[in-house]
Design a protein around this motif. Structure first.
Motif, PDB file in Angstrom:
ATOM      1  N   ARG A   1     -20.181   2.587  16.322  1.00 10.62           N
ATOM      2  CA  ARG A   1     -19.722   3.905  16.194  1.00 10.62           C
ATOM      3  C   ARG A   1     -20.582   4.865  15.229  1.00 10.62           C
ATOM      4  O   ARG A   1     -20.070   6.048  15.360  1.00 10.62           O
ATOM      5  N   ALA A   2     -21.370   4.508  14.679  1.00 13.01           N
ATOM      6  CA  ALA A   2     -21.966   5.242  13.406  1.00 13.01           C
ATOM      7  C   ALA A   2     -23.459   5.793  14.331  1.00 13.01           C
ATOM      8  O   ALA A   2     -23.965   5.066  14.817  1.00 13.01           O
ATOM      9  N   ARG A   3     -23.562   7.047  13.866  1.00 14.94           N
ATOM     10  CA  ARG A   3     -24.780   7.859  14.358  1.00 14.94           C
ATOM     11  C   ARG A   3     -25.588   8.168  12.709  1.00 14.94           C
ATOM     12  O   ARG A   3     -25.208   8.848  12.078  1.00 14.94           O
ATOM     13  N   HIS A   4     -26.926   7.691  13.095  1.00 13.92           N
ATOM     14  CA  HIS A   4     -27.799   8.125  12.101  1.00 13.92           C
ATOM     15  C   HIS A   4     -27.263   7.760  10.760  1.00 13.92           C
ATOM     16  O   HIS A   4     -27.113   6.457  10.412  1.00 13.92           O
ATOM     17  N   ASP A   5     -26.956   8.559   9.817  1.00 14.82           N
ATOM     18  CA  ASP A   5     -26.514   8.438   8.547  1.00 14.82           C
ATOM     19  C   ASP A   5     -24.890   8.564   8.331  1.00 14.82           C
ATOM     20  O   ASP A   5     -24.537   8.668   7.075  1.00 14.82           O
ATOM     21  N   ASP A   6     -24.199   8.330   9.383  1.00 14.00           N
ATOM     22  CA  ASP A   6     -22.567   8.606   9.099  1.00 14.00           C
ATOM     23  C   ASP A   6     -21.814   7.233   8.851  1.00 14.00           C
ATOM     24  O   ASP A   6     -20.834   7.459   8.797  1.00 14.00           O
ATOM     25  N   LEU A   7     -22.400   6.266   8.996  1.00 17.64           N
ATOM     26  CA  LEU A   7     -21.775   5.137   8.587  1.00 17.64           C
ATOM     27  C   LEU A   7     -21.134   5.096   7.256  1.00 17.64           C
ATOM     28  O   LEU A   7     -19.813   4.534   7.171  1.00 17.64           O
ATOM     29  N   PRO A   8     -21.510   5.656   6.017  1.00 13.82           N
ATOM     30  CA  PRO A   8     -20.564   5.806   5.132  1.00 13.82           C
ATOM     31  C   PRO A   8     -19.519   6.410   5.263  1.00 13.82           C
ATOM     32  O   PRO A   8     -18.345   6.176   4.649  1.00 13.82           O
ATOM     33  N   ASP A   9     -19.635   7.473   6.078  1.00 14.17           N
ATOM     34  CA  ASP A   9     -18.386   8.511   6.070  1.00 14.17           C
ATOM     35  C   ASP A   9     -17.267   7.589   6.912  1.00 14.17           C
ATOM     36  O   ASP A   9     -16.026   7.563   6.670  1.00 14.17           O
ATOM     37  N   ILE A  10     -17.759   6.877   7.963  1.00 15.96           N
ATOM     38  CA  ILE A  10     -16.797   6.014   8.665  1.00 15.96           C
ATOM     39  C   ILE A  10     -16.239   4.999   8.009  1.00 15.96           C
ATOM     40  O   ILE A  10     -15.158   4.760   8.061  1.00 15.96           O
TER      41      ILE A  10
ATOM     42  N   HIS B   1     -23.769  -3.612   1.708  1.00 16.69           N
ATOM     43  CA  HIS B   1     -24.216  -2.554   0.555  1.00 16.69           C
ATOM     44  C   HIS B   1     -23.293  -1.192   0.585  1.00 16.69           C
ATOM     45  O   HIS B   1     -22.743  -0.696  -0.199  1.00 16.69           O
ATOM     46  N   THR B   2     -23.505  -0.848   2.057  1.00 16.18           N
ATOM     47  CA  THR B   2     -22.815   0.533   2.213  1.00 16.18           C
ATOM     48  C   THR B   2     -21.302   0.500   2.195  1.00 16.18           C
ATOM     49  O   THR B   2     -20.523   1.128   1.361  1.00 16.18           O
ATOM     50  N   ALA B   3     -20.555  -0.891   2.351  1.00 17.08           N
ATOM     51  CA  ALA B   3     -19.163  -0.846   2.256  1.00 17.08           C
ATOM     52  C   ALA B   3     -18.887  -1.073   0.855  1.00 17.08           C
ATOM     53  O   ALA B   3     -17.738  -0.549   0.638  1.00 17.08           O
ATOM     54  N   VAL B   4     -19.446  -1.498   0.152  1.00 19.00           N
ATOM     55  CA  VAL B   4     -19.161  -1.754  -1.517  1.00 19.00           C
ATOM     56  C   VAL B   4     -19.303  -0.641  -2.182  1.00 19.00           C
ATOM     57  O   VAL B   4     -18.225  -0.087  -2.767  1.00 19.00           O
ATOM     58  N   ILE B   5     -20.163   0.562  -1.681  1.00 20.09           N
ATOM     59  CA  ILE B   5     -20.292   1.836  -2.449  1.00 20.09           C
ATOM     60  C   ILE B   5     -19.126   2.478  -1.753  1.00 20.09           C
ATOM     61  O   ILE B   5     -18.466   3.102  -2.731  1.00 20.09           O
ATOM     62  N   ALA B   6     -18.772   2.575  -0.582  1.00 20.74           N
ATOM     63  CA  ALA B   6     -17.667   3.057  -0.087  1.00 20.74           C
ATOM     64  C   ALA B   6     -16.185   2.686  -0.651  1.00 20.74           C
ATOM     65  O   ALA B   6     -15.423   3.443  -1.090  1.00 20.74           O
ATOM     66  N   PHE B   7     -16.136   1.514  -0.985  1.00 23.31           N
ATOM     67  CA  PHE B   7     -14.947   1.027  -1.595  1.00 23.31           C
ATOM     68  C   PHE B   7     -14.902   1.286  -2.791  1.00 23.31           C
ATOM     69  O   PHE B   7     -13.803   1.390  -3.623  1.00 23.31           O
ATOM     70  N   ALA B   8     -15.960   1.111  -3.625  1.00 23.70           N
ATOM     71  CA  ALA B   8     -15.918   1.322  -5.236  1.00 23.70           C
ATOM     72  C   ALA B   8     -15.248   2.914  -5.641  1.00 23.70           C
ATOM     73  O   ALA B   8     -14.624   2.744  -6.565  1.00 23.70           O
ATOM     74  N   GLU B   9     -15.682   3.868  -4.656  1.00 21.54           N
ATOM     75  CA  GLU B   9     -15.009   5.222  -4.944  1.00 21.54           C
ATOM     76  C   GLU B   9     -13.466   4.976  -4.915  1.00 21.54           C
ATOM     77  O   GLU B   9     -12.726   5.543  -5.914  1.00 21.54           O
ATOM     78  N   ILE B  10     -13.030   4.346  -4.133  1.00 20.59           N
ATOM     79  CA  ILE B  10     -11.481   4.031  -3.688  1.00 20.59           C
ATOM     80  C   ILE B  10     -10.831   3.333  -4.967  1.00 20.59           C
ATOM     81  O   ILE B  10      -9.881   3.483  -5.469  1.00 20.59           O
ATOM     82  N   ASP B  11     -11.595   2.064  -5.328  1.00 18.37           N
ATOM     83  CA  ASP B  11     -11.322   1.102  -6.443  1.00 18.37           C
ATOM     84  C   ASP B  11     -11.099   1.935  -7.696  1.00 18.37           C
ATOM     85  O   ASP B  11     -10.553   1.629  -8.472  1.00 18.37           O
ATOM     86  N   ARG B  12     -12.306   2.564  -7.994  1.00 21.66           N
ATOM     87  CA  ARG B  12     -12.172   3.451  -9.038  1.00 21.66           C
ATOM     88  C   ARG B  12     -11.014   4.073  -9.228  1.00 21.66           C
ATOM     89  O   ARG B  12     -10.258   4.371 -10.393  1.00 21.66           O
ATOM     90  N   LEU B  13     -10.372   4.804  -8.399  1.00 18.16           N
ATOM     91  CA  LEU B  13      -9.075   5.628  -8.486  1.00 18.16           C
ATOM     92  C   LEU B  13      -7.921   4.643  -8.391  1.00 18.16           C
ATOM     93  O   LEU B  13      -6.943   4.972  -9.149  1.00 18.16           O
ATOM     94  N   TRP B  14      -7.854   3.338  -7.888  1.00 20.17           N
ATOM     95  CA  TRP B  14      -6.647   2.607  -7.625  1.00 20.17           C
ATOM     96  C   TRP B  14      -6.791   1.186  -8.269  1.00 20.17           C
ATOM     97  O   TRP B  14      -6.056   0.369  -7.778  1.00 20.17           O
TER      98      TRP B  14
END
Length: 134
Positions: free
Chosen positions: A99-108, A18-31
């Motif tokens: 490698r993710a701490r707490h809530d930084d998985l979306p950023d990674i 779910h987190t990966a889909v959200i992160a990719f959606a932002e990039i996909d929107r542009l490209w």
């Protein structure tokens, strides 16, 4: 056992997806127009661990943290039967989660996806973040 409608019902793998889909959606929107030939997938662990961890040098299509691959881009090609294959961007869930701490998985995930999409498109990472018009 939790009912499927409760948020806690999701597995760790499901949360990651779910987190990966959200992160990719932002990039996909542009490209989107240039990413239609790219499939994004998740594997739990990489199947390509090097023998000599101290001197490994990954090719451009691998995003890694030292000797540990976090994602890999497999270019489009032809399979053993001669059928065309699509390009694949594979995220390695366990190394990314570790490698993710707490809530930084979306950023990674966003950072790794930007690196991989930049390689796929043949542009720099800043261009991926800004979009094709900038």
């Amino acid at each position: 056992m939790l009912p499927p409608h409760l948020p806690a019902y999701r597995t760790r793998a499901g949360e990651f997806d779910h987190t990966a889909v959200i992160a990719f959606a932002e990039i996909d929107r542009l490209w989107h127009e240039r990413l239609t030939g790219l499939d994004v997938a998740v594997d739990d662990i990489p199947r390509m661990i090097p023998r000599d961890l101290e001197t490994v040098q990954w090719p451009e299509e691998v995003t890694a943290d030292g000797p540990v691959p976090l994602a890999r881009l497999i270019p489009a090609g032809v399979d053993e039967a001669g059928r065309p294959t699509r390009a694949q961007l594979i995220l390695f869930r366990r190394p990314l989660e570790l490698r993710a701490r707490h809530d930084d998985l979306p950023d990674i995930l966003r950072e790794v996806l930007i690196q991989q999409v930049a390689t796929y498109l043949g542009v720099d990472e800043e261009t991926v973040e800004q979009g094709p018009e900038n």
